[in-house]
Design an enzyme around this catalytic site. Sequence first.
Site: not given
Ligand code: 13P
Ligand code: ZN
Length: 271
Positions: A169, A139, A141, A116, A210
């Site tokens: 908040e 980033h 999840h 990413e 995602h």
């Molecule tokens: P990477 O292992 O390449 O960082 O990818 C993980 C991910 O969350 C892809 O969106």
């Molecule tokens: Zn991801």
Amino acid sequence: MKNILESKFMKEMISAASNMYRLGWDERNGGNISYLLKDYDLSEYLDLNGVIREIPMGFEAKSLVGQCFLVTGTGKYFKNVESDPENNLGIVRIGKDGKTAELLWGFKDGGRFTSEFPAHLMSHMARLKVDDKNRIIMHSHPTNTLAMNYVHTLDEKEFTHTLWQMCTECIVVFPDGIGVLPWMLCGTNEIGEATAKKMEEFRLVVWGMHGIYGSGRTMDEAFGLIETVEKAAEIFMLTSHLPRINTINDGQLRELAEFFKVDYRKDFLSE
Ligand code: 13P
Ligand code: ZN
């Protein structure tokens, strides 16, 4: 030369990745972090002429030429960052052509930066245009944020408004709201460009079905933004199937934003 593992930036990175793993936000290799190391004299820690290898990026990051980033590796597990930083993390400098990353440290087993990286560097460029102190793109999840993507509209006004109502908040922590992208193929320049466009306006961007991106001047800011969204999403997931008998109304949201003097998205309130 000072020990790089003792540096403030390395300790912050390791602690963020470990916390994110333990919170269940980053299973397996899920998630990635990049840290712009502008505020540090890297020559205290590294031989800046010692380029280990050059890695083509597949996109151009002209305004970042010469800048160095500490970044998580592709396919690497956040779980393992703490015990083995040199394989799971790397420090790269953006080469003169703006299209090559020069590896200065890490990715010891031949690895490379996150898949990413386009979204990260494009987001850094976008955030730096609106805030020259931005340093982090993160980033992740997070479970409830992701769950909410399946049962709530992916309209950014509606999504933000729902989350603002979930914890008092929230509007104070992310008054600028959350940008939302539809499901898109990850790891591409296209999703990078779309994320960066949203980052001109928002510090948080949801990738439909995602995960989420957060940005900030510090690791704590980026982490805290995602943490607050995830907490609100958890309240939503715990309550959305139950009859709602109380709510924080728009007048109260406005009262909060005005009392705490935050510049909020007035157009995200409906009343
Ligand atoms: P990477 O292992 O390449 O960082 O990818 C993980 C991910 O969350 C892809 O969106
Ligand atoms: Zn991801």
